[in-house]
Design a protein around this motif. Structure first.
Motif, PDB file in Angstrom:
ATOM      1  N   LEU A   1       0.811  -1.224   0.000  1.00  0.00           N
ATOM      2  CA  LEU A   1       0.000   0.000   0.000  1.00  0.00           C
ATOM      3  C   LEU A   1       0.842   1.271   0.000  1.00  0.00           C
ATOM      4  CD1 LEU A   1      -2.684  -1.068   2.635  1.00  0.00           C
ATOM      5  CD2 LEU A   1      -2.755  -1.355   0.152  1.00  0.00           C
ATOM      6  N   GLY A   2       2.126   1.116   0.282  1.00  0.00           N
ATOM      7  CA  GLY A   2       2.993   2.283   0.297  1.00  0.00           C
ATOM      8  C   GLY A   2       2.852   3.150   1.517  1.00  0.00           C
ATOM      9  N   ASN A   3       2.272   2.652   2.628  1.00  0.00           N
ATOM     10  CA  ASN A   3       2.194   3.450   3.859  1.00  0.00           C
ATOM     11  C   ASN A   3       2.622   2.591   5.041  1.00  0.00           C
ATOM     12  OD1 ASN A   3      -0.112   1.959   4.912  1.00  0.00           O
ATOM     13  ND2 ASN A   3      -1.321   3.021   3.341  1.00  0.00           N
TER      14      ASN A   3
ATOM     15  N   ILE B   1      -2.126  -5.415   7.616  1.00  0.00           N
ATOM     16  CA  ILE B   1      -1.984  -6.672   6.882  1.00  0.00           C
ATOM     17  C   ILE B   1      -0.745  -7.396   7.395  1.00  0.00           C
ATOM     18  CG2 ILE B   1      -1.902  -7.757   4.620  1.00  0.00           C
ATOM     19  CD1 ILE B   1      -2.764  -5.033   3.450  1.00  0.00           C
ATOM     20  N   ALA B   2      -0.970  -8.448   8.176  1.00  0.00           N
ATOM     21  CA  ALA B   2       0.155  -9.212   8.705  1.00  0.00           C
ATOM     22  C   ALA B   2       0.882  -9.938   7.570  1.00  0.00           C
ATOM     23  CB  ALA B   2      -0.328 -10.215   9.747  1.00  0.00           C
ATOM     24  N   ASN B   3       2.177  -9.997   7.670  1.00  0.00           N
ATOM     25  CA  ASN B   3       3.013 -10.669   6.669  1.00  0.00           C
ATOM     26  C   ASN B   3       3.095 -12.160   6.999  1.00  0.00           C
ATOM     27  OD1 ASN B   3       4.929 -11.598   4.893  1.00  0.00           O
ATOM     28  ND2 ASN B   3       6.494 -10.107   5.448  1.00  0.00           N
ATOM     29  N   PRO B   4       2.470 -13.041   6.214  1.00  0.00           N
ATOM     30  CA  PRO B   4       2.456 -14.465   6.561  1.00  0.00           C
ATOM     31  C   PRO B   4       3.783 -15.171   6.336  1.00  0.00           C
ATOM     32  CG  PRO B   4       1.390 -14.133   4.443  1.00  0.00           C
ATOM     33  CD  PRO B   4       1.709 -12.764   4.975  1.00  0.00           C
ATOM     34  N   ILE B   5       4.720 -14.550   5.616  1.00  0.00           N
ATOM     35  CA  ILE B   5       6.007 -15.198   5.342  1.00  0.00           C
ATOM     36  C   ILE B   5       7.162 -14.411   5.958  1.00  0.00           C
ATOM     37  CG2 ILE B   5       5.213 -16.372   3.264  1.00  0.00           C
ATOM     38  CD1 ILE B   5       6.428 -14.120   1.625  1.00  0.00           C
ATOM     39  N   TYR B   6       6.836 -13.617   6.941  1.00  0.00           N
ATOM     40  CA  TYR B   6       7.825 -12.819   7.675  1.00  0.00           C
ATOM     41  C   TYR B   6       8.884 -13.736   8.287  1.00  0.00           C
ATOM     42  CZ  TYR B   6       9.392  -9.839  11.625  1.00  0.00           C
ATOM     43  OH  TYR B   6      10.119  -9.135  12.548  1.00  0.00           O
ATOM     44  N   ARG B   7      10.163 -13.377   8.111  1.00  0.00           N
ATOM     45  CA  ARG B   7      11.312 -14.081   8.687  1.00  0.00           C
ATOM     46  C   ARG B   7      11.462 -15.502   8.133  1.00  0.00           C
ATOM     47  NH1 ARG B   7      13.700 -11.623  12.855  1.00  0.00           N
ATOM     48  NH2 ARG B   7      14.611 -13.600  13.528  1.00  0.00           N
TER      49      ARG B   7
END
Length: 502
Positions: A202-204, A209-215
């Motif tokens: 979204l650019g902000n 929106i949680a990142n499901p593939i974080y780390r």
């Protein structure tokens, strides 16, 4: 398709030379192995993860020199020096189909260890003796790890792909009406810096929106060196009488730190050394005129920076250091030939292990329950005051054996055994859904023994009640609320034949 090949070689050369009343020993060792495997990374029927290449190669040389005093004197000693160098390489291709990448990994670590040690025994009189052990160790390690995430379709590094639409993100892309995202943005999503997708999609800087593939993983090329020194003394006092020996000891131990081959983020490349200070009181008793013996020990151990293997929640494991832990307990074992042809033996262990301080630990995952130990950051847990995995408070076994003569050439032996453990966690994140309940297993054996030619034929029955127990577990990759468990064998029957060569 899973497969593997393992080859190993181990040679030892020992030379002894008499120097007057002393003995000089030189022990040289050469060891190497190669492991080439491929395996299913998620342990499910679904094509999520596949390790197409998992090749490990290790070589080691060691040299020890020892000077030993004559022995059987009032004062005895051993002086020595030890040298070891080793080289470990690991190459891997780890295919994550849902994320559309092949994790190409190359790892190497080289180590050089030098130590000097001594053991000194004083026989103060016929009953009292004291022993002192001293060891100084210096270790140098070099480590490197390269990890590149390769697009499964184009064969290019993901960070260089103009547009990518991995299956795992297809729903989110459709929701925003996007045909895909740039490889550079996707690389950032997989890394450790964006727990929320708002800045990328979204650019902000909102956090909706949680990142499901974080780390999950990040491209990196790391080189590092470590130098460690440790001094590990040990002191014990013994009191010996005719049918009993009592002892007390205090010792310091150390385990070197190192470099992690399989971690997927740069921050998890190194782990620190751990140390332990242990205290023990015990006795070894001979009872019933020599027909029985009983061994008892109570111990207390203080760990610092205890090394723990942890699943990262997505595609791999890494080693982290728990800050402080305490373990204390009791160990008891004994044997008693209480009648002709009969022998009873048993063991009992009582253990209390708890983390005194362990913040920033991984939390267990679940769709229906949240850990009570979550820290203020909402992502890690504070395990201080909690037990460790695979640490049952009570464990033990009891064994009954009957052996009698059938004829002048044959004996028969019957044995029955019970093995028991109290409940324990099977995962370092203390997941209640994979906790193993208390259990008991029952085993039996019957054997025909030829006393003249030293052969025997036996039937071994294990786990007669077919108790299915878990010995380890971890989160199922990309499946919140799903867990992979490794179970011990169920009921089995084995026919064994053995022959003792003279």
């Amino acid at each position: 398709m899973e497969g593997g090949e393992f080859t190993a070689s181990h040679q030892t050369l020992k030379i002894e030379y008499e120097l007057g009343d002393h003995t000089l020993s030189a022990i040289s060792g050469w060891q190497s192995y190669e492991v080439d495997t491929s395996n299913d990374g998620d342990r499910t029927p679904r094509p999520l993860l596949y390790r197409s290449v998992s090749d490990e190669e290790y070589s080691q040389f060691s040299q020890e020199l020892r000077l030993m005093s004559p022995g059987h004197e009032r004062f005895n000693y051993i002086l020595g020096a030890y040298y070891q160098d080793s080289d470990l390489t690991y190459d891997e291709h780890f295919l994550a189909y849902a994320l559309q990448f092949d994790g190409v990994r190359q790892f190497r670590t080289q180590s050089e260890v030098m130590s000097a040690f001594g053991k000194f025994d004083w026989n103060l009189d016929e009953q009292w003796s004291v022993s002192l052990g001293l060891r100084y160790t210096h270790e140098e390690k070099d480590g490197s790890r390269d990890l590149t995430l390769i697009d499964l379709l184009s064969g290019d590094p993901i960070s260089q792909v103009p547009l990518i639409s991995p299956p795992a993100l297809q729903g989110a892309l459709d929701q925003f009406g996007l045909p895909g995202i740039s490889g550079a943005a996707y690389s950032l999503m997989l890394g450790p810096d964006y727990p929320y997708l708002d800045p990328l999609l979204l650019g902000n800087n909102t956090q909706n929106i949680a990142n499901p593939i974080y780390r999950t993983g990040e491209d990196h090329s790391i080189r590092a060196q470590r130098t460690e020194e440790s001094f590990t003394p040990a002191l014990s006092l013994k009191y010996q009488i005719d049918d009993a020996m009592f002892y007390a000891s205090i010792a310091k131990g150390a385990k070197s730190g190192g470099f992690d081959a399989r971690a997927n983020l740069p921050e998890n490349f190194e782990f620190d050394d751990e140390s332990v200070l242990s205290y023990e009181l015990g006795s070894k008793l001979t009872l019933d005129g020599g027909a029985a013996d009983l061994n008892l020990a109570v111990f207390y151990m203080e760990f610092s920076d205890l090394q723990t293997s942890t699943f990262d929640g997505s595609t791999g494991f890494y080693v982290e250091n728990g800050a402080k832990a305490t373990s204390f307990g009791l160990e008891l074992d004994g044997r008693w030939a209480f009648a002709d042809d009969w022998l009873w033996s048993g063991s009992l262990g009582l253990l209390d292990f708890s983390w005194d301080e362990f913040t920033g630990a991984k939390c267990f995952t679940s769709l229906s329950q949240t850990s009570d130990l979550v820290e203020a950051n909402g992502s890690s847990c504070d395990l201080s005051g909690q037990p460790n995995a695979l640490s049952p408070k009570v464990s033990g076994s009891t064994w009954l054996e009957y052996r009698t003569e059938l004829s002048s050439d044959y004996d028969i032996r019957l044995m029955a055994e019970t093995v028991f453990k109290s409940s324990y966690f099977t995962n370092a994140d203390l997941n209640p859904y994979t906790e193993q309940a208390a259990f008991a297993k029952y085993n039996a054996q019957i054997a025909l023994i030829n006393t003249d030619s030293d052969w025997q034929l036996g039937l071994v029955l294990k786990n007669l009640s077919d108790e299915i127990t878990i010995n380890s577990s971890y989160d199922m990759p990309f499946t919140p609320g799903g867990y992979v468990v490794y179970t011990e064998p169920g009921r089995s029957a084995t026919l064994q034949f053995s022959y003792k060569f003279e």
